[in-house]
Design a protein around this motif. Structure first.
Motif: not given
Length: 936
Positions: A419-420, A537-539, A559-563, A601-602
């Motif tokens: 998670g964040n 993988l991240g942002n 593609t992946i939300p920031q953080g 979610l992408l």
């Protein structure tokens, strides 16, 4: 032979003792001794000589026995046999008291061969008594033999189910005539045991009604006293022609409003084609147009006039949902139908009479309001108490939330999704610095509870949202992520090849631990070595690649939300552990690939690259290609059919000669299938790989294995791994073969074997792989084995030809010249650079196009241009313009086009092709940026 002169000189009673018999001429003279009792009966043969056959050089024995008999001799071919060649035995019958004489002679091969004439060699026994003579039947002596070649051998056939079958056999010429047996897969056929078989007097085999179990190899065997001969084996294939199942129900109209279409399907499974049987004629899908009435949402009419002021000091007005009324599933009007308000502006005066009437009524208006108010208050108090109890229980369970070190290995096995991370605490007196070493003396705790998505700020820790029941939680590979937290530093231990910014590192913080154990449901996917890969993988995105398979997954930046960080995986499902997506006349064209975690979610589409084996270089389209996905229940659903995309299609498929690239926003399990598009039959690209045992060969037996596989890197890698485990070696590079959808089998045969040193153990002239096994792709890997035997261990050279062709189709020939004792160097037909590609690349290193250039190209082309010099022209220049509406629905069409370009040029991603397209569009300002910032 005993001469008649000898009989005459030795008999003193020759004139009186001459026997008058019609069987003898006057020149014949009988022996000189006769029985003295004329009352005896004529001799009667108790045993007569029988026909005999001389096998090779072994003589035969002829025997006869008569009673009463005073003399008994053999006559062969009209001449008396010498008395010395007779072996005579005499006895007395205990019942009748008569004399019984028995005589044997031997006949050699030489005697039989010296006979000239049309008649066969024969012998006859003659017995005398006082009453006269008696002659036995003739016994013929012949030389036995059996020719090698059959006059007619049985021929292999392909017959339909329940058809009558005739297999003819004419045995070789022989003496005695050969007896014939029929073998079915080396078992003797007994018509008395199976009434479906009948063997005629001419030695033909009749199968009254062909059954599936009658598919076998049939051999005619002829034998006599000399030898046993076998005919060539006839392969009988009983095929079943396909039949259509019933039509399914018509589907719903695909258009929610206006004109659309409906479809219904049927499958060729009643029965399914078998053993090369003809496929069903006619289309498997029917489509009809349909029209769906568009839904109309309801609308309110104007308010009616206010009613007269009532006794409650209120008046009313109403309206109706009839302007227009909701029809065809439209939404109903929102809001109330009636409205009331005080009609005296709060100055309502009631007379005493009205008050008394209200007080006497058990549910006076004032009393009703009080009762309802009390019920509402009680309900609110109950809700508040329940919430308080829940919060207390929740806080009690989370009292150990702020641990120092999280070992997330247990989290990963319990479907962990990173998670964040919250920023450092504000009360930390020591500033964080990325170069400061982590405090490794902190106590490590085990993860035992839910993870939280910490999207809030620093001071909102009591409002963490549990994610343990999220559909995003999928199984992940074994991976350690340790988060350290101390009074001086917070850091996250990530893979060495993962690129994140300093700001992202500073924002990472420990999630902590939870004191109680919790179990999480997990659905694990089988991950075979060499068939899967994973990365965190991240942002910044990245790329997952399974080496030497042609399968990859591109995750673009953003593609992946920031953080957030996700453990993403890419798996090729093994054929024996998955349900294939093909049905009816469809064939599997690509490996079945799973990418995940499913359900995450992408923000933008990812690109999945799949190799395929469809032949696409024909001028007219021969294929109907369909992308399918597998549901959680294991069923396959159609995602899209190439050429039939609509705005509701969730994916876009870019088709190339050897692979396809799928833009998708939902991860899961996917596979590409296809079927022939009439009237032309489609072709699949196959590979033929020849393997042999690894040298040196210490046995007289030697086998050659030929695999028939899809022309994809993954299929070849699978066979190479299999043969490596079996001790096999690839003799030469695989050969291509186009396999046509013509219902004809694949035939394999071996020729030009040096018979002086080698012999083939295969009785049939060829082997066949049924068409349906290859076309359906349900059996893998398919192969045939040619078993050979060398004459001695000293033989090491082997030369032969192996022919592989589809009946009435194309073929290939392997010219084999090998030394089976020579150790061959390691040989791999896989691309030399394929094994050097890393299985995962994280961050900017995964992309050829720098981020700065990408942003400037998008800024220049995303906005529509009046001259059409925008992203649409770029799509046409790059060949991505088959369905432009898909890109038009994206926030940045140019960005999605560049992502697809990155996936299509994974191995040769230089910027020249992109720069050429931009130059043709006249985007000189972008070229300046690419020349300055890139390496074009």
């Amino acid at each position: 032979n005993l001469s008649f002169c000898l009989f005459l000189t030795s008999s003193p009673l020759r004139s009186e003792s001459r026997i008058k018999s019609s069987d003898y001429t006057e020149a014949e003279v009988l022996p000189d001794s006769f029985p003295s009792a004329p009352a005896e009966p004529l001799p009667e043969f108790l045993l007569e000589p029988e026909d005999a056959f001389i096998v090779k050089n072994r003589p035969v024995q002829l025997r006869c026995r008569a009673s009463p008999a005073t003399q008994i001799y053999f006559k062969c071919n009209g001449e008396w046999v010498n008395q010395n060649d007779h072996i005579t035995r005499e006895s007395l019958d205990q019942i009748t008291g008569l004399v019984v004489r028995e005589v044997d002679i031997s006949v050699s091969r030489t005697q039989v061969e010296e006979l000239f004439g049309l008649e066969d060699y024969w012998c006859q026994c003659v017995a005398w008594s006082s009453a006269g003579t008696t002659k036995s039947n003739r016994a013929y002596v012949r030389i036995a033999y059996l020719r090698k070649n059959f006059e007619q051998e049985p021929l292999g056939r392909e017959v339909r189910l329940e058809q009558e079958v005739l297999l003819q056999c004419r045995p070789p010429e022989g003496m005695p005539a050969a007896e014939v047996d029929w073998l079915k897969n080396e078992d003797v056929i007994d018509p008395s045991q199976d009434s479906n078989f009948l063997i005629t007097i001419d030695h033909d085999l009749i199968i009254k009604q062909a059954r599936l179990s009658d598919t076998a190899n049939y051999t005619c065997v002829a034998r006599n006293v000399v030898a046993k001969r076998r005919s060539s084996t006839a392969t009988l294939i009983v095929y079943v022609s396909g039949g259509w199942s019933s039509w399914t129900e018509w589907s719903e109209c695909n258009a929610r409003c206006g004109r659309g279409w409906q479809r219904r399907t049927r499958s060729c499974t009643n029965p399914a084609p078998l053993n090369g049987g003809a496929f069903c004629e006619g289309p498997p899908v029917q489509r009809v147009t349909c029209t769906t009435l568009c839904p109309v949402d309801g609308g309110w009419t104007e308010w009616a006039k206010w009613s007269a002021c009532g006794t409650e000091c209120t008046h009313w007005r109403s309206r109706e949902c009839q302007a227009p009324p909701p029809i065809n599933g439209g939404k109903h009007c929102s809001g109330s139908m009636m409205e009331s308000k005080n009609c005296t502006e709060g100055l309502c005066a009631r007379n005493k009479k009205i008050s008394i009437e209200h007080a006497s009524h058990p549910l006076a208006p004032g009393m009703g309001v009080a009762v309802y108010t009390g019920l509402v208050v009680a309900l609110l108090l109950s809700v508040i108490m329940v919430l308080c109890v829940g919060v207390l229980a929740y806080r009690r369970r989370c009292r150990h939330l702020h641990g120092d070190i999280t070992d997330s290995s247990s989290a990963l096995t319990a479907a962990f999704h990173p998670g964040n991370y919250k920023p450092p605490r504000q009360d930390n007196p020591h500033p964080l610095h990325p170069s400061a070493p982590p405090d490794l003396t902190a106590t490590a705790g085990a993860f035992r509870g839910p993870l939280f998505s910490l999207q809030q700020g620093v001071n909102d820790s009591p409002h963490k949202i549990p994610m343990t029941t999220s559909p995003l939680l999928d199984p992940l590979p074994s991976l350690k992520i340790k988060v350290y937290n101390s009074s001086t530093l917070s850091s996250l231990e990530l893979p060495a090849d993962m690129c994140i910014s300093d700001g992202e590192i500073l924002s990472l913080k420990s999630v902590g631990t939870v004191g109680r154990d919790r179990e999480y449901p997990s659905h694990t996917l089988s991950r075979e070595p060499g068939l899967s890969t994973s990365a965190t993988l991240g942002n910044l995105g990245g790329r997952l690649t399974i080496p030497n398979t042609g399968v990859s997954l591109l995750v673009p930046p953003g593609t992946i939300p920031q953080g957030k960080f996700y453990e993403m995986y890419l798996i090729i499902n093994k054929w024996d552990k998955t349900t294939l997506p093909s049905e009816g006349s469809q064939t599997v064209l690509s490996p079945v690939v799973s990418c995940g975690p499913s359900g995450m979610l992408l923000n933008r589409p990812v690109v999945l690259t799949l190799p395929h084996c469809a032949q696409l270089d024909t001028p007219t389209p021969d294929w109907t290609l369909t992308l399918k996905t597998q549901t959680h229940q294991g069923a396959w659903e159609e995602v899209l059919t190439v050429g039939e995309e609509t705005l509701s299609s969730p994916c876009y498929l870019q088709l190339e000669e050897e692979c396809c690239h799928v833009l998708m926003e939902q991860l899961g399990t996917y596979g590409l299938v296809g079927q022939s598009c009439p009237p032309q039959p489609a072709c699949k690209r196959l590979q033929l790989a020849l393997f042999a045992p690894r040298a040196p060969c210490l046995s007289l037996d030697y086998s050659l294995r030929i695999y028939c596989i899809h022309d994809t890197p993954h299929a070849l890698k699978e066979v190479l791994d299999l043969e490596r485990s079996l001790g096999g070696v690839l003799l030469e590079d695989p050969k291509p073969l186009l396999f046509k959808d013509s219902y004809h089998n694949l035939r394999l045969s071996i020729h030009d074997i040096p018979h002086s040193h080698w012999r083939s153990k295969l009785l049939a002239k060829y082997q066949e792989i049924p068409f349906y096994h290859i076309w359906s792709g349900s059996q893998r890997p398919l192969h045939c084995t040619f078993s050979l035997e060398r004459g001695s261990l000293a033989v090491s050279q082997l030369t032969c030809k192996i022919c592989v062709r589809q009946v009435e189709g194309e073929g290939q020939i392997f010219q084999l010249l090998t030394d089976i004792q020579e150790t061959l160097p390691p040989h791999s037909p896989l691309p030399s650079g394929g094994s050097c590609l890393p299985s995962s690349q994280v961050g900017p290193y995964a992309f050829r196009l720098p981020d700065s250039i990408r942003h400037k190209i998008c800024a220049s082309l995303d906005a529509p241009s009046a001259r059409g010099c925008d992203w649409r022209l770029l799509a046409r220049s790059l060949g991505f313009d088959r369905y432009l509406n898909y890109f038009a629905t994206k926030p940045s069409p140019t960005g999605v086009l560049l992502d697809l370009w990155e996936a299509c040029h994974q191995g040769d991603a230089d910027l020249v092709s992109l720069a050429t397209a931009l130059e043709e569009m006249g985007k000189s300002e972008v070229l300046v940026v690419m020349t300055t910032d890139g390496d074009c």
